[in-house]
Design an enzyme around this catalytic site. Structure first.
Site, PDB file in Angstrom:
ATOM      1  N   ASP A 130       2.356  -6.533 -10.651  1.00  0.00           N
ATOM      2  CA  ASP A 130       3.321  -5.533 -10.205  1.00  0.00           C
ATOM      3  C   ASP A 130       4.490  -5.285 -11.159  1.00  0.00           C
ATOM      4  O   ASP A 130       4.859  -4.138 -11.396  1.00  0.00           O
ATOM      5  CB  ASP A 130       3.905  -5.957  -8.853  1.00  0.00           C
ATOM      6  CG  ASP A 130       2.891  -5.922  -7.733  1.00  0.00           C
ATOM      7  OD1 ASP A 130       1.684  -5.848  -8.032  1.00  0.00           O
ATOM      8  OD2 ASP A 130       3.281  -5.990  -6.568  1.00  0.00           O
ATOM      9  N   GLU A 452      10.363  -8.569  -1.518  1.00  0.00           N
ATOM     10  CA  GLU A 452       9.402  -7.784  -0.751  1.00  0.00           C
ATOM     11  C   GLU A 452       9.234  -8.419   0.622  1.00  0.00           C
ATOM     12  O   GLU A 452       9.354  -9.632   0.783  1.00  0.00           O
ATOM     13  CB  GLU A 452       8.053  -7.728  -1.464  1.00  0.00           C
ATOM     14  CG  GLU A 452       8.091  -6.875  -2.720  1.00  0.00           C
ATOM     15  CD  GLU A 452       6.738  -6.782  -3.407  1.00  0.00           C
ATOM     16  OE1 GLU A 452       5.800  -7.487  -2.991  1.00  0.00           O
ATOM     17  OE2 GLU A 452       6.623  -6.002  -4.369  1.00  0.00           O
ATOM     18  N   SER A 478       6.098  -4.780  -0.272  1.00  0.00           N
ATOM     19  CA  SER A 478       4.876  -4.830  -1.057  1.00  0.00           C
ATOM     20  C   SER A 478       4.149  -3.499  -0.921  1.00  0.00           C
ATOM     21  O   SER A 478       4.244  -2.835   0.114  1.00  0.00           O
ATOM     22  CB  SER A 478       3.983  -5.957  -0.550  1.00  0.00           C
ATOM     23  OG  SER A 478       2.676  -5.817  -1.041  1.00  0.00           O
TER      24      SER A 478
END
Length: 562
Positions: A130, A452, A478
């Protein structure tokens, strides 16, 4: 070597190695294997994000070696170096999750530092998780040397009881277990099969959202962003990056020539059409900041309003990235958008050709009406994300409307100063239908690091509250999160934002259609609470998290530190 060739291909490295006074540097480089003729070739850095801490990156050495060979075959000298990664899926729900967004800045800084410090003429980044991906793009934008992004690919889905599953299902299973819907034996059975091997998380979560955005921006090889990690086509993509890099050097094409305002609009349009992660807002704002391109949070909403949502990808749909690949990949989506006049077809790409020219060269299937819908019959007439504003979020907040049918809500606030107390309240049955779960002091400065909330959203969905409650936070989510969850609320609580003034029982309301997020309190009441508010002490006063908290900007600006 001719001066014009030096200036084009060796525009940085000639300062490092040319001339009698550079003999010490050449001596050092001979020790790592360079020969006489190598000093006449361009030097290209390979930032290799390989790591054993996550399946997203565990295989990247193999791909990076293919890049290295491709550069050698294309008459360039490769120099590989490594940098860090944080696995969100592993650190989620722990204090370590605060390091995730911080790692984006560390990755960008480290790639910039090596590439700048060693006088590299070009840069290839091999990444797959990510924060690797936006960190890489931020570094490319800062450096502005010819650059290529190579994606490591997505993981294949696991299979449990005849159904495809992925990491999203594991978090929701934890919620189901906490309410007695699932047994411990079933939970462990799922755990053993959910992640069957290498690759980034399978759905249209943050990694695949960013790979799609980077392809749409023109910074990766066309068609590469949906290839599964285990597919040998990734090796071909990696190797071909070598010859492509040489072409970029010859033409003098740099990231800022590609990463224009039009390129960012293309990236945002693809994210909206594919129901991408809310994190794309943070990351694209940050990359634009480094590229010195004017982009603001309202641009995302404007583009979303005109962009149809045309894919059926998890978490808001049924399929994963390997299904997207079987259906023709991101270029099929881009072709639909281009033909509808929603993409800038004349935007330049790393191939030296435009978006339109690249798409014309691909033999693309028609949309299959399963994974990819025709733009004439979209899943929704507008995009997957919306920007909300109101007296609770004067600078804005983000919701993934593609991940929920719950597009309006009004209810009493249940306020928690941190993620863990909120999670515990959900799994202990303390949250009721209609509640608005408020998780604050988790913003860029307050966390710090903007955790997140997948553990929290998973618990809400697993507890069967996804259609009756709302989650509101100055943290983030997320890409695997679904349900009525609103994040990036700005200003954040730690700087005195309105979310920090909420009290239990305050009536909070949101409406995705009107883009409103507000609390039913008068301006006078909010002003009085603000006057009584005092900032909490920082959670960290030393180390990387403390540095980050001192430097980081608002989420509405991309949570950048420069």
């Amino acid at each position: 070597m001719a001066t014009d060739t030096v200036s084009m291909l060796r525009h940085k490295s000639h300062v490092v190695v040319d001339g009698p006074d550079r003999a010490p540097a050449r001596s050092m480089l001979r020790a790592v294997g360079l020969q006489d003729d190598d000093f006449e070739k361009p030097f290209v850095a390979i930032a290799n994000l390989a790591s054993d801490v996550t399946p997203c990156n565990v295989h990247l050495d193999r791909i990076a070696q293919k890049v290295k060979q491709g550069l050698r075959d294309a008459n360039s000298v490769p120099f590989m170096f490594g940098t860090i990664t944080i696995s969100d899926g592993i650190s989620m729900g722990t204090e370590g999750m605060k390091a995730s967004l911080v790692s984006r800045e560390v990755i960008a800084d480290s790639i910039e530092t090596v590439t700048f410090g060693e006088g590299m003429d070009g840069l290839v980044v091999v990444a797959a998780c990510d924060k690797n991906m936006p960190g890489a793009m931020m570094a490319m934008a800062r450096l502005d040397v010819p650059s290529i992004f190579v994606y490591g690919g997505a993981i294949l889905p696991g299979n449990w009881m005849g159904q495809d599953i992925n990491i999203q299902d594991m978090y929701e299973a934890c919620g189901a277990f906490s309410t007695g819907v699932m047994t411990l034996e079933e939970l462990l059975e799922m755990e053993r099969v959910a992640c069957p091997g290498e690759g980034a998380c399978a759905g249209m979560f943050t990694a695949n959202t960013m790979s799609s955005a980077i392809e749409a921006m023109g910074m990766s090889i066309p068609g590469a962003s949906s290839i599964p990690a285990v597919d040998p086509r990734n090796d071909d993509v990696a190797h071909s990056s070598g010859s492509l890099m040489y072409s970029l050097l010859e033409r003098g094409i740099t990231p800022r020539q590609i990463m224009t305002r039009e390129a960012f609009e293309n990236a945002i349009t693809v994210v909206m059409a594919m129901g991408g992660s809310t994190n794309a807002v943070l990351h694209l704002l940050a990359i634009a900041h480094e590229a010195e391109v004017e982009l603001n949070i309202d641009d995302f909403d404007e583009i979303s309003r005109r962009t149809p949502y045309i894919t059926d990808l998890r978490p808001g749909g049924r399929f994963v990235m390997s299904d997207m690949d079987k259906s023709g990949g991101v270029p099929v989506v881009m072709r639909q958008l281009l033909d509808a006049g929603l993409l800038h077809g004349d935007a330049l790409t790393i191939t030296g050709k435009t978006i339109a020219e690249n798409l014309d060269e691909l033999d693309l299937p028609d949309p299959d009406s399963r994974v990819i819908h025709p733009i004439s019959s979209p899943r929704s007439p507008t995009g997957g994300l919306a920007i909300l504003k109101g007296n609770l979020a004067p600078e804005g907040a983000v919701i993934k409307v593609s991940g929920t049918k719950h597009t309006a809500h009004e209810g009493p606030a249940r306020v928690f100063n941190g993620e863990r107390p909120a999670f515990d309240a959900i799994v202990n049955g303390e949250i009721k239908d209609g509640d608005v779960v408020v998780v604050r002091y988790e913003g860029p400065k307050g966390g710090p690091g903007m955790q997140e909330m997948l553990a929290v959203t998973g618990a809400i969905m697993g507890a069967g509250l996804g259609d009756s409650t709302m989650l509101l936070t100055d943290g983030r989510f997320s890409g695997a999160s679904r349900g009525p969850c609103i994040g990036h609320v700005a200003p954040e609580a730690a700087v005195g934002g309105p979310i920090g003034l909420l009290q239990d029982g305050d009536i909070v309301q949101f409406n995705a259609e009107t883009r409103d997020l507000s609390v039913r309190l008068s301006d006078d009441e909010l002003a009085q609470r603000r006057a009584d508010w005092t900032p909490p002490p920082p959670n960290y006063d030393r180390g990387v998290l403390a540095k980050y908290a001192k430097l980081v900007s608002s989420a509405s600006l991309g949570a950048v530190t420069t």
